[in-house]
Motif scaffolding. Structure first.
Motif, PDB file in Angstrom:
ATOM      1  N   ASP A  47       0.852  -1.187   0.000  1.00  0.00           N
ATOM      2  CA  ASP A  47       0.000   0.000   0.000  1.00  0.00           C
ATOM      3  C   ASP A  47       0.888   1.238   0.000  1.00  0.00           C
ATOM      4  OD1 ASP A  47      -1.744   2.094   0.557  1.00  0.00           O
ATOM      5  OD2 ASP A  47      -2.885   0.965   2.048  1.00  0.00           O
ATOM      6  N   ARG A  98      -2.755   1.741  -4.623  1.00  0.00           N
ATOM      7  CA  ARG A  98      -3.436   2.718  -3.768  1.00  0.00           C
ATOM      8  C   ARG A  98      -2.668   4.033  -3.758  1.00  0.00           C
ATOM      9  NH1 ARG A  98      -7.570   0.442  -0.934  1.00  0.00           N
ATOM     10  NH2 ARG A  98      -7.622  -1.852  -0.966  1.00  0.00           N
ATOM     11  N   GLY A 155      -4.540   5.881   0.656  1.00  0.00           N
ATOM     12  CA  GLY A 155      -4.935   4.481   0.780  1.00  0.00           C
ATOM     13  C   GLY A 155      -6.132   4.102  -0.060  1.00  0.00           C
ATOM     14  N   GLU A 156      -6.551   4.972  -0.964  1.00  0.00           N
ATOM     15  CA  GLU A 156      -7.712   4.689  -1.808  1.00  0.00           C
ATOM     16  C   GLU A 156      -7.293   3.936  -3.071  1.00  0.00           C
ATOM     17  OE1 GLU A 156     -10.874   5.244  -0.999  1.00  0.00           O
ATOM     18  OE2 GLU A 156     -10.134   6.001   0.928  1.00  0.00           O
ATOM     19  N   PRO A 157      -8.108   2.965  -3.522  1.00  0.00           N
ATOM     20  CA  PRO A 157      -7.799   2.254  -4.774  1.00  0.00           C
ATOM     21  C   PRO A 157      -7.637   3.234  -5.923  1.00  0.00           C
ATOM     22  CG  PRO A 157      -9.595   1.179  -3.614  1.00  0.00           C
ATOM     23  CD  PRO A 157      -9.349   2.469  -2.898  1.00  0.00           C
TER      24      PRO A 157
END
Length: 454
Positions: free
Chosen positions: A173, A302, A306-308
């Motif tokens: 991540d 990400r 931390g967002e896709p």
């Protein structure tokens, strides 16, 4: 690198031939009746190696447009050839090219804007394609191409290697760069100074623009001006430098990756030569014959929150300003990207996937259209008995709608070329990331100023 530099050089030659801000394409489009029935002969170029998917769509368009005779030059698009044709005035009616070329040629008046083409056929680009896909071919508030395909990268994981190293998917991540670097180092295996297993291959040169977007940066601004030396881009480059250093260095890692037979029996997942890697969706098809030998999974890339996250890429159809049958070119290109055309393609691909070596796995198609993607996902995509492939298929489809355009620029190919040169220089230690990107920015701005008139 030499191929990309050659393409950039050919585009630069086109700029010298055409001057700055040419309006030939707009003037030519104003004379076209895009709503007229397609008839006569259509000359197309750039259709090399048509596969089952491409042939099914061509057959569909031929049946739908019976009054049209299509003659295809089935060779690959070549920037130098396009430049030569533009100078001679002997342009085909439709050309298939990478979307990154489109704004460059549009800005020089070598392409027709297609807004009236879409309107005449009642196609709403905002509904027909993912927003980021349409953004790739949008320049000066107009659309200049019919997009097709969209290969969203994700991180393909090797469960065996990750378990052996005590690494989880949550460790991969970018919002926690230190944890990602530690995970890559834990999965890496060295024999002295030589790499025998790469923990994590980020494709740090070819995917540099995507990593920069993930870090909150970007290689061009909303006007298409280069922004290679942005603070966020430098941070992304420094992260990639540290990531490679933790695995033995860029030269060792890239040399080892280049030695892997990624398309055959020596692939990195069947032989545990890699722990995880960034791959476009097409690579999942390559692994289907090895479904009983691999233990794969997938997680999206990400961003720093931390967002896709993913970024778009793919090809498109353009209509040159010198096209002799532009109305038919419009109808034909749009017919190739209808839901019916993609259904025909999916059915053709499903027949291929029934071959024994494919283990009954159908990874789907990624068309650039959310509607067509969802139809193909629900009706065709499957991997019964292979949960890792099911996870990977889902990861690619789920992230597709979250894509960001790398950005449209009239100097897009030159910007990309300078970026890749800078990243190679920084990653091998020839220059610091900040210095390499600063030099690349200067070179990219020279190209941009030439296109835009400074």
């Amino acid at each position: 690198m030499r191929a990309r530099a050659g393409a950039a050089g050919a585009i630069a030659a086109a700029l010298l031939l055409t001057g700055c801000g040419g309006g030939g394409g707009e003037e030519a489009a104003a004379e076209v009746d895009f709503g007229a029935a397609a008839s006569g002969t259509l000359a197309g170029w750039g259709f090399e190696n048509t596969d089952d998917v491409g042939q099914a769509r061509l057959d569909h368009a031929a049946a739908a447009l019976e009054g049209l005779t299509v003659e295809l030059d089935q060779t690959a698009f070549d920037a130098q050839k396009f430049t030569t044709l533009a100078a001679s005035g002997d342009m085909p009616d439709v050309v298939q090219m990478d979307r990154q070329f489109v704004p460059t040629y549009a800005a020089q008046g070598l392409l027709m804007p297609l807004d009236e083409c879409f309107a005449a056929h009642e196609v709403d680009p905002a509904q027909h394609w993912y927003p980021n896909v349409a953004a790739d071919v949008t320049w000066d508030e107009q659309l200049w191409a019919v997009p097709q395909f969209y290969q969203p990268p994700v991180i393909l994981t090797n469960a065996r290697v990750m378990e052996e190293a005590g690494v989880s998917a949550d460790d991969l991540d970018a919002s926690d760069p230190d944890a990602l670097i530690a995970a890559a180092e834990a999965m890496t295996v060295m024999d002295g100074s030589s790499v025998t297993r790469v923990g994590f291959d980020p494709q740090g040169v070819s995917k540099a623009a995507q990593w920069m977007l993930a870090f909150g940066g970007g290689i061009v601004d909303e006007q298409g001006m280069p922004t290679l030396d942005r603070e966020e881009n430098v941070a992304a480059a420094e992260f990639l430098q540290q990531l490679y250093e933790a695995q033995g260095g860029f030269a060792e890692v890239s040399g080892f990756i280049d030695s892997i037979d990624i398309f055959g029996d020596g692939n990195g997942y069947a032989n545990d030569l890699v722990g995880a890697a960034v791959f476009d969706q097409w690579y999942l098809n390559v692994l289907t014959p090895y479904a009983d030998e691999v233990e794969i999974g997938a997680v999206p890339m990400r961003d720093r929150e931390g967002e896709p996250f993913t970024a778009s890429g793919g090809s498109s159809f353009v209509i040159p300003a010198g096209a002799q049958n532009p109305g038919a070119a419009c109808a034909w290109a749009l017919e190739l990207t209808t839901a019916d055309a993609w259904t025909a393609a999916a059915e053709a691909r499903a027949t291929t996937e029934e071959e024994a070596e494919r283990n009954g796995i159908n990874t789907g198609l990624f068309t650039g259209s959310a509607e067509s993607d969802e139809m193909i996902r629900s009706e065709f995509a499957s991997a019964d008995g292979y949960p890792g492939f099911e996870e990977a298929i889902a990861a690619y489809y789920d992230v597709a709608a979250l894509g960001t355009s790398i950005g449209a620029s009239p100097a897009g190919q030159q910007v990309q070329s300078e970026l890749e040169n800078a990243m190679s220089s920084a990653l091998v230690g020839e220059a610091s990331p900040a210095d390499a990107l600063a030099a690349a920015q200067q070179a990219a701005m020279r190209a941009y100023d030439q296109v835009s008139g400074g």
